[in-house]
Design a protein around this motif. Sequence first.
Motif, mmCIF file in Angstrom:
data_model
loop_
_atom_site.group_PDB
_atom_site.id
_atom_site.type_symbol
_atom_site.label_atom_id
_atom_site.label_comp_id
_atom_site.label_asym_id
_atom_site.label_seq_id
_atom_site.Cartn_x
_atom_site.Cartn_y
_atom_site.Cartn_z
ATOM 1 N N THR A 217 10.491 68.016 39.460
ATOM 2 C CA THR A 217 9.231 68.584 38.976
ATOM 3 C C THR A 217 9.395 69.263 37.624
ATOM 4 O OG1 THR A 217 8.426 68.963 41.234
ATOM 5 C CG2 THR A 217 7.369 70.207 39.477
ATOM 6 N N GLU A 218 10.329 70.201 37.522
ATOM 7 C CA GLU A 218 10.458 70.967 36.285
ATOM 8 C C GLU A 218 10.881 70.092 35.116
ATOM 9 O OE1 GLU A 218 11.688 75.368 36.866
ATOM 10 O OE2 GLU A 218 12.801 74.239 38.391
ATOM 11 N N ALA A 219 11.788 69.173 35.354
ATOM 12 C CA ALA A 219 12.227 68.283 34.278
ATOM 13 C C ALA A 219 11.074 67.428 33.771
ATOM 14 C CB ALA A 219 13.377 67.397 34.771
ATOM 15 N N ALA A 220 10.230 66.948 34.698
ATOM 16 C CA ALA A 220 9.084 66.125 34.293
ATOM 17 C C ALA A 220 8.087 66.947 33.483
ATOM 18 C CB ALA A 220 8.411 65.531 35.522
ATOM 19 N N LEU A 221 7.821 68.173 33.920
ATOM 20 C CA LEU A 221 6.892 69.030 33.185
ATOM 21 C C LEU A 221 7.413 69.300 31.780
ATOM 22 C CD1 LEU A 221 5.968 71.642 35.962
ATOM 23 C CD2 LEU A 221 4.620 69.662 35.211
ATOM 24 N N LEU B 162 -1.505 57.565 28.207
ATOM 25 C CA LEU B 162 -2.060 58.510 27.234
ATOM 26 C C LEU B 162 -1.478 58.369 25.841
ATOM 27 C CD1 LEU B 162 -1.912 61.774 29.412
ATOM 28 C CD2 LEU B 162 -3.870 60.239 29.113
ATOM 29 N N GLY B 163 -0.362 57.658 25.716
ATOM 30 C CA GLY B 163 0.334 57.638 24.462
ATOM 31 C C GLY B 163 1.141 58.921 24.303
ATOM 32 N N CYS B 164 1.942 59.016 23.286
ATOM 33 C CA CYS B 164 2.714 60.241 23.064
ATOM 34 C C CYS B 164 3.101 60.353 21.598
ATOM 35 C CB CYS B 164 3.980 60.267 23.929
ATOM 36 S SG CYS B 164 5.145 58.949 23.595
ATOM 37 N N THR C 84 -3.859 64.937 28.454
ATOM 38 C CA THR C 84 -3.734 66.003 29.445
ATOM 39 C C THR C 84 -3.380 65.413 30.807
ATOM 40 O OG1 THR C 84 -5.449 67.253 28.275
ATOM 41 C CG2 THR C 84 -4.876 67.990 30.494
ATOM 42 N N VAL C 85 -2.372 65.994 31.432
ATOM 43 C CA VAL C 85 -1.980 65.606 32.780
ATOM 44 C C VAL C 85 -2.343 66.759 33.713
ATOM 45 C CG1 VAL C 85 -0.134 64.802 34.289
ATOM 46 C CG2 VAL C 85 -0.064 64.275 31.831
ATOM 47 N N GLY D 104 4.213 66.246 23.951
ATOM 48 C CA GLY D 104 2.955 66.701 23.374
ATOM 49 C C GLY D 104 1.771 66.722 24.324
ATOM 50 N N HIS D 105 1.998 66.460 25.599
ATOM 51 C CA HIS D 105 0.891 66.451 26.551
ATOM 52 C C HIS D 105 0.526 67.862 26.992
ATOM 53 C CE1 HIS D 105 1.146 62.138 26.752
ATOM 54 N NE2 HIS D 105 2.389 62.181 27.206
#
Length: 225
Positions: free
Chosen positions: A97-101, A223-225, A4-5, A108-109
């Motif tokens: 911002t939007e691209a990162a989200l 966090l891994g992915c 979770t971010v 999977g975060h």
Amino acid sequence: MAGTVVFDLDGTLADTSGDLIAAANACFQARGLGDLLHPVDDALIAFHGGRAMLRAGYGRIGADTLLPPGAEDEDYPRLLEFYGQDIARHTRLYPGTEAALDRLAGDGHRLAVCTNKPEALAEVLLRELGIRDRFAAMIGADTLPVRKPDPRPYQAAVTGAGGTVAQSFLVGDTETDRKTAAAAGVPVALVAFGPEGEALSRLAPEAMLAHFDDLPKLAAAWLGC
């Protein structure tokens, strides 16, 4: 394993300083004091909250101008009202911002917001910016009886998103965010593109983000992915 971010809002996801300062100046105008804060030069003050802006403005009036007792307590709800009436005129998401989200979600975060902005205003702003649906949980200043840097709002944001605190981290832009992460026992990434820039490195965060393009890689490492 993904995690979770959790994001702060003002100064982290979006530059809200222009609209915040406009609301403070509306309070000063109502008292016949004019615009006491500058929308660019005083951006950093805006990210310390409404009361900080009011105090900064009051501190700039002449000695011959007397404020009534309790002026700050009178003006703070007015500031919130002014702000809510025009919450996204100048506010913009930071680049990437939007691209990162989208990339984080694709990896999977889980995503959440934990802010010291009042919950109702945060909800409205996130919708106005078109990103509310990216977040599984949103905790504001008044969602719980406590606010950051108390760790409980952060913990509530993580669990509300369906995650675990041990598999999470915070993205923020202030010393409050640094203290929140420390209290919750999680790492923090502070943004270098906000009003303080690289000066935030003095807080010794686990990472500094130069651009949101760097966040998915950081999340994968932490966090891994």
